[in-house]
Write an enzyme that holds these catalytic residues in place. Structure first.
Site, short mmCIF file in Angstrom:
data_model
loop_
_atom_site.label_atom_id
_atom_site.label_comp_id
_atom_site.label_asym_id
_atom_site.label_seq_id
_atom_site.Cartn_x
_atom_site.Cartn_y
_atom_site.Cartn_z
N GLY A 1 0.79 -1.22 0.00
CA GLY A 1 0.00 0.00 0.00
C GLY A 1 0.82 1.27 0.00
N GLN B 1 -7.64 -0.74 3.40
CA GLN B 1 -8.47 -1.33 4.45
C GLN B 1 -9.81 -1.87 3.94
OE1 GLN B 1 -7.77 -2.03 7.55
NE2 GLN B 1 -5.79 -1.02 7.69
N CYS C 1 1.77 1.12 11.66
CA CYS C 1 2.92 1.76 11.01
C CYS C 1 3.46 2.94 11.80
CB CYS C 1 2.54 2.22 9.60
SG CYS C 1 1.96 0.88 8.54
#
Length: 386
Positions: free
Chosen positions: A69, A175, A321
């Site tokens: 991503g 997501q 993250c």
């Protein structure tokens, strides 16, 4: 162990792992080679590309493989903006750092970045977007579903507004893909990011959907793989696993959505009934089916995660993250949360391997842990916990 951090990463599906193994052992040829070994690898990649495309109703030629991503998001932003020396970028104040950090860098390079505010549900205003669009706008990037609170944005309406102003629209759908139905043509998006490890595939692999006619400058130069957009020898095993994960997600989409929603709703209802002074965050209607985000007054979210982990429950406060940066959630700040509300927040995300018994056990343990932490909370005199 009860794993309720499926927004951070998911367990690899057994069938996905099985599909990958031949390309880690017997079928190890370089897909750019013209001999049989190479042709087997190339064929496997193109099959996976079709599987990925099918999940979002795209053409296989519109799927470009990335490392995940973050790379997909960077490629979308950089691929469009590097065609211009200046201009405007529009995004939201609750994006993932994989959008916010490149935008920060681009602002230092001369681009004007507009960060749209959100309401207390985490939703942008279409009128704010419309008022911000101009002839200088190069790209708009608004995430599909928020990684922290699960709010889903009005993507089709956003795309329509962008196209009325001839502006490219990108959405970070990391997501959402595999958890909600996504048809890129019905939505009208130009660019869409996907990550394999969010839908029971391997880590380190993802894709960027690029609608035909949308031109991007390449970010990685070399041997010309991925039609020259991303050079480098392909990670065949991971691509195969990614494709298989998308195939499984498409085959079981309705069943999976129903399962995730059932568990999520039970979690929200039981927590709300069993624990006092708790709020459920995010949009009450337009949200990801597996995301349950809570605020427990008088409790520190990190202490809560540590205690839950001691009981064998994996949870989080937000994005995995950025967990080590020790900064308050920019998402919750943008939604107008106070410091106490932010520090008392917890994200639980269900997955296909969770069951009702795990939800019941989690609520029982969560109630116990919250009571324990509140008994020593510095806020216990401020709030009457019961």
């Amino acid at each position: 162990m009860i794993y309720l951090d499926n927004a951070a990463s998911t367990q690899i599906h057994d069938d996905v792992l099985e599909s990958m193994l031949p390309y880690l052992k017997e079928r190890y040829g370089n897909p750019s080679s013209i001999h049989r070994y190479g042709r087997l690898s190339r064929k496997a990649i193109e099959k996976a590309r079709k599987q990925i495309a099918s999940l979002i109703n795209a053409d296989p030629s519109e799927i470009f493989i990335t490392s995940g991503g973050t790379e997909s998001n960077n490629t979308a932003l950089r691929g469009i903006t590097t065609k211009h020396s200046s201009g405007q970028i529009i995004t939201s104040s609750i994006e993932h750092d994989a959008i916010l950090e490149p935008c920060k860098k681009l602002s230092q390079e001369g681009f004007d970045v507009v960060y749209l505010p959100v309401d207390n549900f985490g939703t942008i205003s279409l009128s704010d977007l419309k008022n911000s669009l101009s002839e200088k706008t190069r790209i708009v990037s608004i995430m599909f579903g928020n990684n922290e609170v699960g709010t889903i944005q009005p993507i089709a309406e956003i795309a329509k507004l962008c196209h009325e102003h001839d502006v490219v629209f990108h959405t970070d759908a990391v997501q959402a893909v595999g958890k909600v139905p996504i048809d890129v043509h019905e939505l009208g998006v130009d660019l869409l990011s996907i990550s394999s490890h969010k839908l029971y595939g391997p880590k380190g692999i993802g894709a960027l959907y690029i609608q035909k006619g949308t031109l991007l400058n390449p970010m990685i130069l070399g041997g010309g793989q991925e039609h020259g957009l991303r050079s480098g020898t392909e990670n065949v095993a991971n691509i195969v696993g990614f494709g298989k994960a998308c195939n499984i997600a498409q085959s079981n989409l309705n069943e999976n959505i129903s399962h995730l929603k059932k568990l999520r709703d039970a979690l929200v209802q039981n927590v709300s009934n069993e624990i006092s002074q708790v709020t459920v965050n995010g949009h009450p209607e337009f949200h990801l089916p597996n995301n349950a985000h809570f605020t427990f007054l008088g409790v520190n979210g990190e202490d809560l995660i540590i205690k839950l982990d001691e009981y064998g429950i994996a949870a989080s406060t937000g994005s995995a993250c950025s967990v080590h940066t020790q900064k308050a959630s920019h998402v919750l700040q943008a939604m107008g949360f106070s410091h106490e509300q932010i520090t008392g927040s917890l994200r639980l995300t269900t997955g296909m391997y969770n069951d009702q018994k795990e939800i019941e056990q989690t609520v029982e343990i969560l109630k116990k842990v919250v009571e324990e932490l509140r008994s020593v909370s510095p806020f216990k005199e401020k709030y009457s916990f019961s």
